[in-house]
Motif scaffolding. Structure first.
Motif, short mmCIF file in Angstrom:
data_model
loop_
_atom_site.label_atom_id
_atom_site.label_comp_id
_atom_site.label_asym_id
_atom_site.label_seq_id
_atom_site.Cartn_x
_atom_site.Cartn_y
_atom_site.Cartn_z
N ALA A 293 -70.35 0.13 -30.23
CA ALA A 293 -71.07 -0.63 -29.20
C ALA A 293 -71.17 -2.11 -29.59
CB ALA A 293 -72.46 -0.04 -28.99
N GLU B 167 -69.42 -5.31 -27.42
CA GLU B 167 -70.14 -6.48 -26.92
C GLU B 167 -69.55 -7.77 -27.51
OE1 GLU B 167 -72.76 -8.68 -24.72
OE2 GLU B 167 -72.28 -6.55 -24.60
N ARG C 115 -67.39 -2.65 -19.82
CA ARG C 115 -68.76 -2.91 -20.23
C ARG C 115 -69.36 -1.80 -21.08
NH1 ARG C 115 -71.14 -7.00 -17.30
NH2 ARG C 115 -69.88 -7.84 -15.59
N ARG C 116 -68.78 -0.62 -21.04
CA ARG C 116 -69.37 0.52 -21.74
C ARG C 116 -68.28 1.55 -22.02
NH1 ARG C 116 -71.06 0.07 -16.62
NH2 ARG C 116 -70.27 1.63 -15.12
N SER D 157 -66.98 5.50 -21.78
CA SER D 157 -67.15 6.72 -21.00
C SER D 157 -67.64 7.83 -21.92
CB SER D 157 -65.82 7.12 -20.35
OG SER D 157 -64.88 7.51 -21.34
N GLU E 238 -64.50 -0.45 -15.59
CA GLU E 238 -65.81 -0.80 -16.14
C GLU E 238 -66.10 -0.03 -17.42
OE1 GLU E 238 -68.50 -2.97 -14.92
OE2 GLU E 238 -66.62 -3.82 -14.18
N GLU E 239 -65.36 1.09 -17.64
CA GLU E 239 -65.61 1.94 -18.80
C GLU E 239 -64.36 2.04 -19.67
OE1 GLU E 239 -66.89 5.73 -17.35
OE2 GLU E 239 -69.00 5.12 -17.29
#
Length: 614
Positions: free
Chosen positions: A492, A496, A507-508, A510, A543-544
């Motif tokens: 994580a 970032e 952004r993240r 899955s 997005e994942e």
């Protein structure tokens, strides 16, 4: 009463133009058609205009050739404040506000006629602001030496802006018996802002503005008008001196006497120049220190963000606890662990938390140099020491003096270089290759390796005495597979970090990607994880982050092996054996990782029987 513009110099000083809001615009230039005509050939035909907008007067340049300046700042347009000096070519124009408490418009010009300006001595190579006739006032300077010495001591003992300004004002009040002293600083917008004053009535800054504009000391040669202690411009004799900086004028100090029968002398101006010189340089040094401290804090914050040791697992918490306890000491540290586990981050943290954190931190990868070059890299060489040595080279041990040297992959060092390193660790001086001078250094040594040093000792490839000297304190950095959910926390953080660098990307993670991260063996440890996340940010399209973005290697047709049916006791024993194998048979390290004592370790390996004598 209208605001006004007052010409301070030229063939017609004192010429003024009233600024009527109903007319709303006044033009300034060389041509006779302007409302305020200037007698300067460098002024444009219509050089600038003053316009009334938003209940305030503004000055605007009209595309002139030589520009319009307000308080020495080149402007396109600027809102005017009372006391602002507009410079067009060589003409100075004072803006006086309509407020009835302001200075009468005839006062600035009459005062200007009675002033003399003094510049720096042309032969002064340092550019210091020294009045040309300082030698004439040496006797006065001797008398004032106690005041100046006290000022210098205050500036050294209390390095803050408020104390500096107050000390300068007190020195002028005492040294030249000024009835009022005001201290003015050039603000970022170019205007003078009051920093402090010794009397409430000393609130105008006409002379200070002139001193800053001309970069010279201003001295009122004779009194004009009647001094009135109740008047806002209650001055008899007056002087102003600029505060010199290395690159620009920082502000000015303005001094007044209300008693016309007791005028300032030239010696008073000399004294004020010296005070302003000391105050200006000290003020600039303080501002420089503030900027450096802010920049240093920002660098430390960025460094902490880059080198922050992440991990909440019990294995990593033990490492962090060791770092916190070992860092303040000067003990030599050996960092053990697989490649890519973050051994250099541990070394950097040890330095940053040590007493030598203000000193240099030097990292040397011993595996990156051949045997002969490594010795030169560490200890330096003299010119001609070997073929190609065309100049003296200062080694990394000298560069790290009063700091920390980190020897990465120390297990790759040759035996000859190990012998020289051992002497340095024992406190002996060393010589550069080809040199005779003995060199002493004060360096904390931190080393690291992924190799099994006891095994290298057994094969005569590493000195046993050096091993024990390096391993005063050893820190084992666990591999990523033994750190539980630290792998998710690290992933994580990397996600970032790379998103901020690239300005795009997923952004993240899955749910499937997180499961793959947790299940991965990560033989490359943190380095491999970092590269996988960077790959996912660059190649990810949604997005994942999905599993495919990570590029993890999965064996084809792989299927989970059937778990062997073992008793809890046997599973525990096999785990202990695996940890021992990873530690190269080092029982102390194994006990630390397992969180058990040595006697418990023997008991579990020997089915509860006490260990036999070795």
């Amino acid at each position: 009463m209208f605001s006004s513009l007052v010409v301070l110099n030229g063939n017609r000083p004192g010429t003024s133009v009233a600024l009527d809001p109903n007319i709303a615009m006044v033009t300034i230039g060389r041509h006779s058609s302007n409302d305020l005509q200037l007698d300067d050939d460098r002024a444009s035909r219509t050089h600038a205009r003053v316009v009334y907008r938003g209940e305030r007067w503004h000055v605007e340049d009209c595309g002139s050739l030589n520009g319009t300046f307000v308080n020495s700042q080149l402007i396109g347009q600027s809102m005017l404040e009372s006391g602002d000096l507009i410079r067009i070519a060589d003409r100075l124009i004072l803006y006086v506000d309509a407020d009835e408490r302001q200075v009468p418009t005839d006062r600035p010009t009459s005062l200007f006629r009675a002033t003399t300006t003094y510049g720096p001595h042309e032969a002064d190579a340092t550019g210091r602001l020294v009045e040309q006739s300082v030698s004439e006032s040496m006797s006065r300077m001797v008398r004032d030496s106690s005041v100046l010495s006290r000022l210098a001591n205050l500036l050294q003992q209390h390095p803050d802006t408020e104390t500096l300004i107050r000390a300068a004002i007190d020195a002028l009040v005492e040294g030249i018996r000024a009835d009022a002293v005001s201290f003015w600083i050039v603000a970022p917008d170019g205007r003078l802002r009051s920093a402090a004053r010794s009397a409430e009535w000393a609130s105008d800054h006409i002379l200070a503005s002139l001193a800053v504009e001309k970069k010279k000391a201003i001295f009122v040669a004779q009194a004009t008008g009647t001094a009135d202690a109740e008047s806002r411009y209650a001055v008899g004799q007056a002087l102003a001196v600029p505060l010199p900086g290395r690159r620009s004028i920082l502000g000015a100090i303005q001094c007044h006497r209300a008693n016309l029968a007791d005028p300032f002398l030239r010696a008073d101006l000399d004294f004020a120049v010296v005070v302003a010189h000391q105050a200006g340089l000290t003020l600039e040094n303080l501002e420089h220190c503030v900027r450096l401290e802010a920049a240093n804090d920002e660098l430390r914050r960025r460094l902490a963000a880059r080198t922050r040791l992440v991990g909440s697992s019990s294995a990593m918490q033990r490492v962090l606890d060791q770092v916190a306890r070992v860092a303040p000491t000067n003990s030599t540290v050996l960092i053990l662990g697989e490649s890519g586990t973050g051994k250099e981050l541990i070394a950097r943290s040890l330095h940053d938390l040590s007493r030598n954190s203000g000193g240099p931190y030097v990292a040397v990868n011993c595996a990156a140099f051949s045997d002969s070059l490594l010795e030169s890299e560490l200890f330096g060489h003299e010119m001609g020491a070997f073929t190609g040595a065309d100049r003296r080279y200062v080694g990394q041990f000298e560069r790290a003096n009063r700091g920390t040297i980190f020897l990465d992959e120390v297990g790759e060092m040759s035996l000859a270089c190990q012998a020289k390193l051992l002497r340095v660790l024992e406190g002996h001086p060393f010589q550069r290759l080809g040199g005779q001078d003995s060199i002493h250094v004060d360096v904390r040594v931190i080393s690291a390796t992924h190799r099994n040093l006891p095994d290298l000792i057994a094969h005569k490839r590493f000195r046993e005495d050096l091993y024990y000297r390096l391993r005063v304190i050893d820190i084992y950095v666990p591999p990523l597979r033994e750190r539980g959910d630290d792998v998710v926390e690290l992933a994580a953080q990397f996600l970032e970090s790379y998103r901020l660098q690239l300005g795009r990307g997923p952004r993240r993670f899955s749910a499937e990607a997180l499961a793959a991260i947790r299940a991965g063996s990560w033989p490359g440890n943190v380095r491999e994880l970092k590269n996988a996340v960077e790959r996912a940010i660059v190649l990810g399209q949604g997005e994942e982050v999905v599993t495919a973005d990570l590029g993890l290697q999965v064996a084809p047709n792989a299927c989970p092996a059937t778990a062997e049916m073992l008793s809890l006791k046997e599973a525990e024993r096999q785990h202990i054996l695996r940890v021992l194998e990873r530690c190269g048979g080092n029982k102390t390290q194994a006990c630390r990782i397992l969180g058990i004592g040595r006697a418990t370790l023997y008991a579990k390996l020997n089915d509860g029987e006490p260990p036999t004598a070795e």
